[in-house]
Design a protein around this motif. Structure first.
Motif, PDB file in Angstrom:
ATOM      1  N   PRO A   1      67.848  23.416  17.489  1.00 57.78           N
ATOM      2  CA  PRO A   1      68.292  24.760  17.301  1.00 57.78           C
ATOM      3  C   PRO A   1      67.318  25.338  18.002  1.00 57.78           C
ATOM      4  O   PRO A   1      66.572  24.585  18.722  1.00 57.78           O
ATOM      5  CB  PRO A   1      67.798  24.696  15.506  1.00 57.78           C
ATOM      6  N   PHE A   2      67.907  26.559  18.518  1.00 50.25           N
ATOM      7  CA  PHE A   2      66.703  27.198  19.792  1.00 50.25           C
ATOM      8  C   PHE A   2      66.556  28.905  18.847  1.00 50.25           C
ATOM      9  O   PHE A   2      67.342  29.102  18.911  1.00 50.25           O
ATOM     10  CB  PHE A   2      67.869  27.526  20.683  1.00 50.25           C
ATOM     11  N   TYR A   3      65.339  28.917  18.980  1.00 52.80           N
ATOM     12  CA  TYR A   3      64.771  29.878  19.018  1.00 52.80           C
ATOM     13  C   TYR A   3      64.058  30.494  19.800  1.00 52.80           C
ATOM     14  O   TYR A   3      62.721  30.999  20.214  1.00 52.80           O
ATOM     15  CB  TYR A   3      63.501  30.156  17.619  1.00 52.80           C
ATOM     16  N   HIS A   4      64.393  31.510  20.570  1.00 55.78           N
ATOM     17  CA  HIS A   4      64.601  32.669  21.234  1.00 55.78           C
ATOM     18  C   HIS A   4      63.330  34.266  20.569  1.00 55.78           C
ATOM     19  O   HIS A   4      63.954  35.278  20.097  1.00 55.78           O
ATOM     20  CB  HIS A   4      65.077  33.800  21.841  1.00 55.78           C
TER      21      HIS A   4
ATOM     22  N   ASP B   1      63.135  21.648  13.362  1.00 56.63           N
ATOM     23  CA  ASP B   1      63.249  20.222  14.448  1.00 56.63           C
ATOM     24  C   ASP B   1      64.005  20.928  15.155  1.00 56.63           C
ATOM     25  O   ASP B   1      64.459  20.391  16.433  1.00 56.63           O
ATOM     26  CB  ASP B   1      64.472  19.667  13.561  1.00 56.63           C
ATOM     27  N   GLY B   2      63.846  22.205  15.557  1.00 57.69           N
ATOM     28  CA  GLY B   2      64.348  22.908  16.893  1.00 57.69           C
ATOM     29  C   GLY B   2      63.381  23.202  18.262  1.00 57.69           C
ATOM     30  O   GLY B   2      62.143  22.702  17.620  1.00 57.69           O
ATOM     31  N   VAL B   3      63.747  24.035  19.054  1.00 53.89           N
ATOM     32  CA  VAL B   3      62.508  24.205  20.317  1.00 53.89           C
ATOM     33  C   VAL B   3      62.755  25.482  20.189  1.00 53.89           C
ATOM     34  O   VAL B   3      63.526  26.749  19.838  1.00 53.89           O
ATOM     35  CB  VAL B   3      63.393  24.313  21.763  1.00 53.89           C
ATOM     36  N   SER B   4      61.345  26.041  20.334  1.00 57.21           N
ATOM     37  CA  SER B   4      61.251  27.783  20.691  1.00 57.21           C
ATOM     38  C   SER B   4      60.040  27.815  21.219  1.00 57.21           C
ATOM     39  O   SER B   4      59.581  27.054  22.219  1.00 57.21           O
ATOM     40  CB  SER B   4      59.613  28.150  19.150  1.00 57.21           C
TER      41      SER B   4
END
Length: 141
Positions: free
Chosen positions: A72-75, A99-102
């Protein structure tokens, strides 16, 4: 680490490489003036995560979530954040510590909320070295 980019394509490729190497629960702080290439870098980063759709800066929504990559990608774009409590309203902790990347544009505006360990990417122009020249400094890898 300092990388010199001489084109938007090189900036995109650096972002892509970093996206390919990104690990769960990583927080990337992306800083630089307007127009230095933060969106180009972010598009490359998303590509490195396997995200195929369009990626634009979430200037008016604060965060845009992408679930079609390997993580998961949080921009985040916190440039227009009025009050730091807005971050609570959008559930930033679930993004930063999940578990994502911010990836956070303008992260200096929310420094007190950032995890202890972040990866900071700073993009700077130097017009004396050319219109497309960028000095990209990466810290915390």
């Amino acid at each position: 680490m300092v990388i010199e980019s001489r084109s938007p394509e090189e900036t995109f490729e650096l972002g892509k490489k970093m996206g390919e190497e990104a690990k769960p629960s990583s927080v990337y702080c992306l800083n630089g003036d307007l127009g230095v290439g933060k969106t180009v870098f972010t598009q490359g980063f998303a590509s490195g995560l396997g995200i195929e759709g369009p990626v634009n800066s979430p200037t008016f929504t604060i965060v845009q979530q992408y679930d079609d990559g390997r993580l998961p990608f949080y921009h985040f774009d916190v440039y227009r954040i009025g009050d730091i409590s807005e971050m609570d309203e959008i559930g930033y902790e679930d993004c930063f510590y999940g578990d994502g990347v911010s990836l956070i544009e303008w992260s200096v505006l929310i420094e007190e909320l950032l995890p202890e360990e972040v990866i900071t990417v700073t993009i700077e122009k130097d017009l004396e070295k050319g219109f497309d020249y960028r000095k990209i400094t990466v810290e915390g890898l």
